[in-house]
Design a protein around this motif. Structure first.
Motif, short mmCIF file in Angstrom:
data_model
loop_
_atom_site.label_atom_id
_atom_site.label_comp_id
_atom_site.label_asym_id
_atom_site.label_seq_id
_atom_site.Cartn_x
_atom_site.Cartn_y
_atom_site.Cartn_z
N GLY A 97 -3.29 -9.37 1.64
CA GLY A 97 -2.65 -10.20 0.63
C GLY A 97 -3.63 -10.98 -0.22
N GLN A 98 -4.91 -10.98 0.15
CA GLN A 98 -5.93 -11.71 -0.62
C GLN A 98 -6.29 -10.93 -1.89
OE1 GLN A 98 -9.49 -12.57 1.62
NE2 GLN A 98 -10.76 -12.62 -0.23
N PRO A 99 -6.30 -11.57 -3.07
CA PRO A 99 -6.70 -10.87 -4.30
C PRO A 99 -8.15 -10.40 -4.18
CG PRO A 99 -5.58 -12.93 -4.83
CD PRO A 99 -5.86 -12.96 -3.37
N GLU A 109 -3.75 -9.15 -10.94
CA GLU A 109 -4.57 -9.35 -9.74
C GLU A 109 -4.11 -8.34 -8.70
OE1 GLU A 109 -4.21 -13.35 -8.45
OE2 GLU A 109 -5.83 -14.08 -9.74
N VAL A 110 -5.04 -7.65 -8.08
CA VAL A 110 -4.71 -6.64 -7.08
C VAL A 110 -5.02 -7.20 -5.69
CG1 VAL A 110 -5.15 -4.30 -6.26
CG2 VAL A 110 -5.25 -4.80 -8.72
N PRO A 111 -4.01 -7.34 -4.82
CA PRO A 111 -4.24 -7.88 -3.47
C PRO A 111 -4.64 -6.78 -2.48
CG PRO A 111 -1.90 -7.58 -3.80
CD PRO A 111 -2.56 -7.14 -5.08
N SER A 112 -5.34 -7.19 -1.43
CA SER A 112 -5.74 -6.25 -0.38
C SER A 112 -4.55 -5.96 0.53
CB SER A 112 -6.89 -6.84 0.44
OG SER A 112 -7.19 -6.00 1.54
N SER A 113 -4.49 -4.73 1.03
CA SER A 113 -3.44 -4.35 1.99
C SER A 113 -4.01 -4.23 3.40
CB SER A 113 -2.82 -3.02 1.57
OG SER A 113 -3.81 -2.00 1.53
N VAL A 114 -5.30 -4.56 3.58
CA VAL A 114 -5.94 -4.46 4.89
C VAL A 114 -6.74 -5.74 5.16
CG1 VAL A 114 -6.08 -1.95 4.96
CG2 VAL A 114 -7.89 -3.25 3.83
N THR A 115 -7.12 -5.90 6.43
CA THR A 115 -7.92 -7.05 6.85
C THR A 115 -9.18 -6.55 7.54
OG1 THR A 115 -5.95 -8.42 7.16
CG2 THR A 115 -7.94 -9.12 8.31
N VAL A 149 -8.06 -3.91 10.20
CA VAL A 149 -6.77 -3.92 10.88
C VAL A 149 -5.75 -3.27 9.97
CG1 VAL A 149 -4.97 -5.34 11.87
CG2 VAL A 149 -7.35 -6.00 12.12
N SER A 150 -5.17 -2.17 10.46
CA SER A 150 -4.16 -1.46 9.67
C SER A 150 -2.83 -2.14 9.80
CB SER A 150 -4.06 -0.01 10.17
OG SER A 150 -3.05 0.67 9.47
N GLN A 151 -2.18 -2.49 8.72
CA GLN A 151 -0.91 -3.19 8.74
C GLN A 151 0.23 -2.21 8.56
OE1 GLN A 151 -0.82 -6.24 9.51
NE2 GLN A 151 -3.01 -6.68 9.36
N ALA A 152 1.35 -2.46 9.29
CA ALA A 152 2.51 -1.57 9.21
C ALA A 152 3.35 -1.85 7.98
CB ALA A 152 3.36 -1.73 10.46
#
Length: 249
Positions: A165-167, A179-185, A212-215
Motif C-alpha cells: 500500500g506504500q506509494p 501514485e502507484v502503491p506497492s502490492s508486496v512487502t 511477503v506475498s499478499q492474498a
C-alpha cells in the motif's frame, strides 16, 4: 519410658490379628513409621507409630489377636505425638491406588493428541503470510484503456523497506498523474527502471528480498489531485459544465 498402644482402626473395628511385626528391642522408631501389619475383618492395614525413641520392650508377637488400646511396645527417651496420628490406611487400598495411578499414566502416554480440526488447520495456515525468497513488483493496471505511462518520480531505492500500500512511484498517463502503491512487502533488491522511462502495464519495476506475498487483490493506482497540460484544463471545464447541468458543445 513411653508406651505405644494400638490406636483406633476404624468404625466398628476394635481388634485384629497381628500379621507382621516390624520392630524389635533396640530398634529406633520414628513417629509415623509403620511398626506392624494388622488383619481386621475388613482389610490388612499398616499401623504407624505415634511415638519416637528406641524400642525397649515388645509385648506382642505375630499371630496374636490385638485389641484397640492394648500396649504393643515401650520406648526409651520416647516423645509422644503432639497430634493424633492419622488412622492406618488399608494396605489393599494403597495397592489399588498405585495400580490406578499407573493406569492413568499409561493412558496419558498412549492416547494420541486430538488432531486439529479443518477450521483450526485453516486458521493456523493463514496466521502467517507466505514468505518467498525474491518477488517481482510489476506495474499494475492503471485504469480503463490505460496501458502505459511516463515515470515522473521514483520513491524507492535498493535497500529500502517497502510495505504493502506504500506509494513507490508517480506515473503520468494521458489522463492524469497517479501514485502507484506497492502490492508486496519486503526490502528492495533491484530497481529496473529510472525516472523518464515509459512503462508498460505488467512491466517489472523492482524486485524484493524476503518479500511477503499478499492474498488481497492488487490495488489499482489512485489518481492524485494534480493533472497537467491541456487535458487537465479540459477535465476541469467538463466538471464545471456538469455542475451547471449542461452538456459540452
Amino acid at each position: 519410658m513411653t508406651e505405644f498402644k494400638l490406636p483406633e482402626l476404624g468404625e466398628n473395628i476394635d481388634q485384629g490379628d497381628l500379621v507382621r511385626l516390624m520392630i524389635a528391642p533396640g530398634k529406633k522408631v520414628s513417629e509415623g513409621e509403620p511398626v506392624m501389619e494388622l488383619e481386621t475383618d475388613k482389610a490388612v492395614v499398616e499401623v504407624p507409630s505415634s511415638v519416637s525413641g528406641v524400642v525397649k520392650d515388645v509385648r506382642v508377637k505375630e499371630g496374636d489377636k490385638l485389641k484397640v488400646g492394648q500396649v504393643i511396645f515401650t520406648v526409651e527417651n520416647g516423645a509422644g505425638a503432639k497430634s493424633k496420628p492419622a488412622p492406618p490406611q488399608p494396605a489393599v487400598e494403597q495397592k489399588a491406588e498405585r495400580v490406578e495411578a499407573k493406569s492413568e499414566s499409561a493412558r496419558a502416554r498412549t492416547e494420541p493428541e486430538a488432531a486439529p480440526s479443518s477450521t483450526e488447520r485453516r486458521t493456523r495456515s493463514t496466521d502467517k503470510p507466505l514468505t518467498t525468497g525474491a518477488t517481482e513488483f510489476r506495474l499494475p493496471e492503471l485504469g480503463e484503456n490505460i496501458d502505459q505511462g511516463d515515470l515522473v518520480r521514483l520513491m524507492i531505492a535498493p535497500g529500502a523497506k517497502v510495505s504493502e500500500g506504500q506509494p513507490v512511484m508517480e506515473l503520468e498517463t494521458d489522463k492524469a498523474v497517479v501514485e502507484v502503491p506497492s502490492s508486496v512487502t519486503g526490502v528492495v533488491k533491484e530497481v529496473k527502471v529510472k525516472e523518464g522511462d515509459k512503462l508498460q502495464v505488467g512491466q517489472i519495476i523492482f524486485t524484493l528480498e524476503g518479500a511477503v506475498s499478499q492474498a488481497a487483490q492488487r490495488p489499482k493506482a489512485a489518481p492524485i489531485e494534480h493533472v497537467s497540460g491541456q487535458h487537465g484544463a479540459r477535465l476541469a471545464f467538463q466538471a464545471a459544465i456538469r455542475a451547471e447541468g449542461k452538456t459540452e458543445e
